[in-house]
Write a protein that holds these residues in place. Structure first.
Motif, short mmCIF file in Angstrom:
data_model
loop_
_atom_site.label_atom_id
_atom_site.label_comp_id
_atom_site.label_asym_id
_atom_site.label_seq_id
_atom_site.Cartn_x
_atom_site.Cartn_y
_atom_site.Cartn_z
N UNK A 30 -41.59 28.21 -11.13
CA UNK A 30 -40.87 27.73 -12.32
C UNK A 30 -39.37 27.69 -12.05
N UNK A 31 -38.87 28.62 -11.24
CA UNK A 31 -37.45 28.57 -10.89
C UNK A 31 -37.15 27.29 -10.11
N UNK A 32 -38.07 26.91 -9.19
CA UNK A 32 -37.86 25.67 -8.45
C UNK A 32 -37.92 24.47 -9.40
N UNK A 33 -38.82 24.51 -10.39
CA UNK A 33 -38.86 23.42 -11.38
C UNK A 33 -37.51 23.30 -12.09
N UNK A 34 -36.94 24.45 -12.48
CA UNK A 34 -35.66 24.42 -13.20
C UNK A 34 -34.56 23.83 -12.34
N UNK A 35 -34.53 24.22 -11.06
CA UNK A 35 -33.51 23.69 -10.16
C UNK A 35 -33.66 22.18 -10.02
N UNK A 36 -34.91 21.71 -9.95
CA UNK A 36 -35.15 20.28 -9.85
C UNK A 36 -34.66 19.55 -11.09
N UNK A 37 -34.91 20.13 -12.26
CA UNK A 37 -34.45 19.48 -13.50
C UNK A 37 -32.94 19.36 -13.51
N UNK A 38 -32.23 20.43 -13.11
CA UNK A 38 -30.76 20.37 -13.11
C UNK A 38 -30.26 19.34 -12.12
N UNK A 39 -30.87 19.29 -10.92
CA UNK A 39 -30.43 18.32 -9.91
C UNK A 39 -30.64 16.89 -10.40
N UNK A 40 -31.77 16.65 -11.10
CA UNK A 40 -32.02 15.30 -11.59
C UNK A 40 -31.07 14.92 -12.71
N UNK A 41 -30.69 15.89 -13.54
CA UNK A 41 -29.74 15.58 -14.61
C UNK A 41 -28.40 15.18 -14.02
N UNK A 42 -28.00 15.87 -12.95
CA UNK A 42 -26.73 15.52 -12.29
C UNK A 42 -26.81 14.11 -11.70
N UNK A 43 -27.95 13.78 -11.09
CA UNK A 43 -28.12 12.43 -10.55
C UNK A 43 -28.01 11.38 -11.66
N UNK A 44 -28.58 11.70 -12.82
CA UNK A 44 -28.51 10.77 -13.96
C UNK A 44 -27.07 10.53 -14.38
N UNK A 45 -26.27 11.59 -14.41
CA UNK A 45 -24.85 11.45 -14.78
C UNK A 45 -24.13 10.55 -13.78
N UNK A 46 -24.39 10.78 -12.48
CA UNK A 46 -23.68 9.99 -11.48
C UNK A 46 -24.05 8.52 -11.59
N UNK A 47 -25.35 8.23 -11.81
CA UNK A 47 -25.74 6.82 -11.90
C UNK A 47 -25.17 6.19 -13.17
N UNK A 48 -25.09 6.96 -14.28
CA UNK A 48 -24.52 6.40 -15.50
C UNK A 48 -23.05 6.03 -15.31
N UNK A 49 -22.29 6.91 -14.64
CA UNK A 49 -20.89 6.57 -14.39
C UNK A 49 -20.76 5.42 -13.40
N UNK A 50 -21.67 5.37 -12.41
CA UNK A 50 -21.64 4.27 -11.46
C UNK A 50 -21.91 2.94 -12.14
N UNK A 51 -22.77 2.94 -13.17
CA UNK A 51 -23.02 1.71 -13.93
C UNK A 51 -21.83 1.36 -14.81
N UNK A 52 -21.12 2.39 -15.30
CA UNK A 52 -20.03 2.12 -16.23
C UNK A 52 -18.82 1.54 -15.53
N UNK A 53 -18.60 1.95 -14.27
CA UNK A 53 -17.31 1.59 -13.65
C UNK A 53 -17.11 0.10 -13.32
N UNK A 54 -18.02 -0.66 -12.75
CA UNK A 54 -19.21 -0.37 -11.96
C UNK A 54 -18.85 -0.25 -10.49
N UNK A 55 -19.54 0.62 -9.80
CA UNK A 55 -19.15 0.96 -8.43
C UNK A 55 -20.42 1.35 -7.68
N UNK A 56 -20.73 0.69 -6.54
CA UNK A 56 -21.99 1.01 -5.85
C UNK A 56 -21.99 2.36 -5.17
N UNK A 57 -20.81 2.98 -4.99
CA UNK A 57 -20.79 4.22 -4.23
C UNK A 57 -21.49 5.35 -4.96
#
Lengths: 100, 172
Positions: A30-57
């Motif tokens: 369950x600790x590994x599940x929690x770490x995965x959830x946090x990592x995916x949330x961070x990825x979601x934030x990065x892709x949202x900002x990448x769409x907003x700018x927009x910037x492929x990096x």
């Protein structure tokens, strides 16, 4: 139309669920599940900002991040299997050999 | 305002994230985690990043979730429900999560990000451009990443090796 802040709110909800899991749960999987959830949330934030700018990096960095967390899960599960072999349990409160 | 697809994906992702931590069977928790990661891939498709969404499905739902489910089957112990999960600890965890959520929510609400929007006029990022970035400017990173992945997979295999079986199989 969606706003960038909607995605940020969803990511914050996922991170708080992950924090709850890390604080409360004592099962190693369950600790590994929690770490995965946090990592995916961070990825979601990065892709949202990448769409907003927009910037492929942003998308390039998310690809790197996904690959790194796949490696992390592989090593984590390997450590968990060998700990299960020693202690016959995956409860992290049972792993007491490093204490004292 | 958010549209219906976004609301549906949010409910799917957050709900299965909660189920993955709270389900009694660990195996169902692993499956719920895979559904939650699939919901994140849906968010990537909404955000016009189909390549990242496909990568997410291939790596997370395809590899990581299957790895987790196999590990659940390997370590199936009689007591997968944790003993030390007291009510006090649970209340503290929920309070900490809600406090973090309130902090980030007030930050987002008060910052300029709440007024910004996605621009519809600019062209969407092309997959070709991602490939060019990966193979030109970020090519050293790609090589280092390949070595990291190979090293971690070899390390995981070396960790999970069983010496006792190997000694039995070796010719005398």
């Amino acid at each position: 139309m969606n706003q960038p802040s909607d995605f940020l709110i969803i990511a914050a909800v996922l991170i708080s669920i992950g924090i709850y899991g890390i604080v409360v749960k004592r099962n190693a999987l369950r600790l590994i599940f929690s770490i995965e959830l946090i990592a995916n949330a961070v990825n979601l934030v990065i892709v949202a900002f990448s769409r907003m700018l927009p910037n492929p990096q942003g998308q390039v960095f998310v690809l790197f991040s996904i690959a790194i967390s796949a490696a992390e899960v592989a090593v984590g599960l390997g450590i968990m299997i060998i700990a299960y072999r020693f202690y016959k349990d995956i409860d992290v409160t049972e792993y007491k050999n490093l204490k004292n | 305002m958010a549209d219906a697809l976004f609301v549906g994906l949010s409910i799917l992702t957050v709900g299965s994230a909660i189920i993955s931590l709270e389900s009694r069977e660990l195996l169902y928790g692993g499956i719920a985690l895979a559904v939650s990661l699939l919901g994140i891939a849906g968010f990537f498709i909404i955000l016009d990043a189909p390549f990242v969404a496909m990568f997410q499905i291939a790596v997370y739902v395809g590899a990581v979730a299957v790895l987790v489910i196999f590990t659940v089957m390997l370590v199936r112990s009689p007591n997968t429900v944790t003993k030390s999960e007291t009510v006090k600890r649970k209340v503290a965890g929920i309070a900490l999560g809600l406090a973090f959520l309130a902090l980030i929510g007030s930050l987002i609400g008060n910052s300029v990000i709440s007024q910004l929007g996605f621009s519809d006029t600019v062209p969407v990022v092309e997959i070709k451009e991602i490939g060019r970035e990966l193979l030109t400017y970020y090519s050293p990173v790609l090589i280092v990443l390949a070595f990291t992945l190979a090293g971690s997979i070899i390390g995981a295999l070396a960790l999970a090796r069983r010496e006792d079986i190997e000694e039995k199989n070796e010719p005398a």
